[in-house]
Design an enzyme around this catalytic site. Structure first.
Site, PDB file in Angstrom:
ATOM      1  N   HIS A   1       0.725  -0.882  -0.010  1.00  0.00           N
ATOM      2  CA  HIS A   1      -0.015  -0.022  -0.057  1.00  0.00           C
ATOM      3  C   HIS A   1       0.858   1.262   0.114  1.00  0.00           C
ATOM      4  O   HIS A   1       0.687   2.096  -0.682  1.00  0.00           O
ATOM      5  CB  HIS A   1      -0.826   0.152   1.147  1.00  0.00           C
ATOM      6  CG  HIS A   1      -1.784  -1.128   1.524  1.00  0.00           C
ATOM      7  ND1 HIS A   1      -1.943  -1.844   2.572  1.00  0.00           N
ATOM      8  CD2 HIS A   1      -2.856  -1.570   0.557  1.00  0.00           C
ATOM      9  CE1 HIS A   1      -2.924  -2.660   2.415  1.00  0.00           C
ATOM     10  NE2 HIS A   1      -3.517  -2.559   1.224  1.00  0.00           N
ATOM     11  N   LYS A  48     -17.067  -6.524   7.723  1.00  0.00           N
ATOM     12  CA  LYS A  48     -15.967  -7.427   7.315  1.00  0.00           C
ATOM     13  C   LYS A  48     -15.035  -7.860   8.237  1.00  0.00           C
ATOM     14  O   LYS A  48     -14.008  -8.898   8.083  1.00  0.00           O
ATOM     15  CB  LYS A  48     -14.828  -6.584   6.431  1.00  0.00           C
ATOM     16  CG  LYS A  48     -15.385  -6.359   4.806  1.00  0.00           C
ATOM     17  CD  LYS A  48     -14.213  -6.031   3.747  1.00  0.00           C
ATOM     18  CE  LYS A  48     -14.706  -5.719   2.642  1.00  0.00           C
ATOM     19  NZ  LYS A  48     -13.469  -5.435   1.782  1.00  0.00           N
ATOM     20  N   SER A  72      -2.965  -7.897   2.781  1.00  0.00           N
ATOM     21  CA  SER A  72      -3.267  -7.720   4.152  1.00  0.00           C
ATOM     22  C   SER A  72      -3.552  -9.291   4.785  1.00  0.00           C
ATOM     23  O   SER A  72      -3.754  -9.637   5.943  1.00  0.00           O
ATOM     24  CB  SER A  72      -4.270  -6.694   4.215  1.00  0.00           C
ATOM     25  OG  SER A  72      -3.877  -5.501   4.139  1.00  0.00           O
ATOM     26  N   ARG A  88      -2.365  -6.273  -7.994  1.00  0.00           N
ATOM     27  CA  ARG A  88      -1.423  -7.264  -8.100  1.00  0.00           C
ATOM     28  C   ARG A  88      -1.091  -7.960  -9.215  1.00  0.00           C
ATOM     29  O   ARG A  88      -0.483  -7.784 -10.139  1.00  0.00           O
ATOM     30  CB  ARG A  88      -1.454  -7.889  -6.680  1.00  0.00           C
ATOM     31  CG  ARG A  88      -0.950  -7.224  -5.586  1.00  0.00           C
ATOM     32  CD  ARG A  88      -1.423  -7.887  -4.246  1.00  0.00           C
ATOM     33  NE  ARG A  88      -2.631  -8.124  -4.447  1.00  0.00           N
ATOM     34  CZ  ARG A  88      -3.427  -8.234  -3.383  1.00  0.00           C
ATOM     35  NH1 ARG A  88      -2.780  -8.248  -2.094  1.00  0.00           N
ATOM     36  NH2 ARG A  88      -4.864  -8.212  -3.400  1.00  0.00           N
TER      37      ARG A  88
END
Ligand code: PNS
Length: 172
Positions: free
Chosen positions: A18, A42, A129, A91
């Site tokens: 990030h 979440k 993450s 990515r």
């Protein structure tokens, strides 16, 4: 007024992947707003306050970066700023479908906004993450993939047994 980009995400926790995107975006935009989603559904590992504190600490000496949080729709948050661009890191091909859906939905909600994708640097294309949390929980080292202060927060969260911490060299 300058060009402003909104860089939204869960940042649970923030990684060097990030940070790399933010630093490169500063070469293109006058200001980058790191917008942390306050998305309790979440079930994040870190509370919104913890995620804000970590990101603010990391960027405290980086001019032109603002760390903020938002609830609800991203497009509604962006509309309250003078940004026209949503920034996301990409990515590998696996990110594409999710990102394509999200960018298309956001564009259909607000046709004045565009999503700009930046390729993640080769050093971090495998960093997410989710995997950082999994590795840290299982006692693996994530040094070099997240800032030291995030490493410390992860250790606190997962509070590994002392024997395991010693084995990892964390108690030195
Ligand atoms: O880091 P993440 O979890 O991939 O980030 C996803 C995020 C927070 C950018 C996305 O879930 C989001 O924008 N949430 C806010 C709610 C919203 O606007 N949803 C509609 C977009 S499809």
């Amino acid at each position: 007024m300058g060009k402003v980009a909104i860089y939204p995400g869960s940042f649970d926790p923030i990684t060097y992947g990030h940070i790399d995107i933010v630093e490169r975006a500063l070469e293109i935009f006058d200001k980058v707003i790191v917008a942390i989603a306050d998305n309790a559904e979440k079930r994040p590992l870190f509370s919104i306050e913890e995620r804000l504190r970590m990101a603010r600490d990391i960027f405290k000496e980086t001019p032109h970066v603002i760390v903020d949080s938002f609830k609800g729709l991203l497009v509604d948050y962006v509309a309250k700023t003078n940004a026209k661009v949503i920034l996301r890191g990409l990515r590998a091909t696996s990110d594409f479908e999710y990102e394509f859906h999200m960018a298309s939905m956001n564009r259909s909600l607000n046709t004045h906004l565009d999503t700009l994708f930046m390729m993640t640097s080769k050093d971090y294309f495998f960093v997410s993450s989710r995997t950082i949390k999994e590795v840290a929980q299982l006692g693996g080292g994530v040094e070099g993939l997240v800032p030291d202060l995030v490493v410390r927060r992860l250790k606190e969260k997962f509070k590994l047994p002392i024997a395991k911490r010693k084995q990892m060299g964390w108690d030195d």
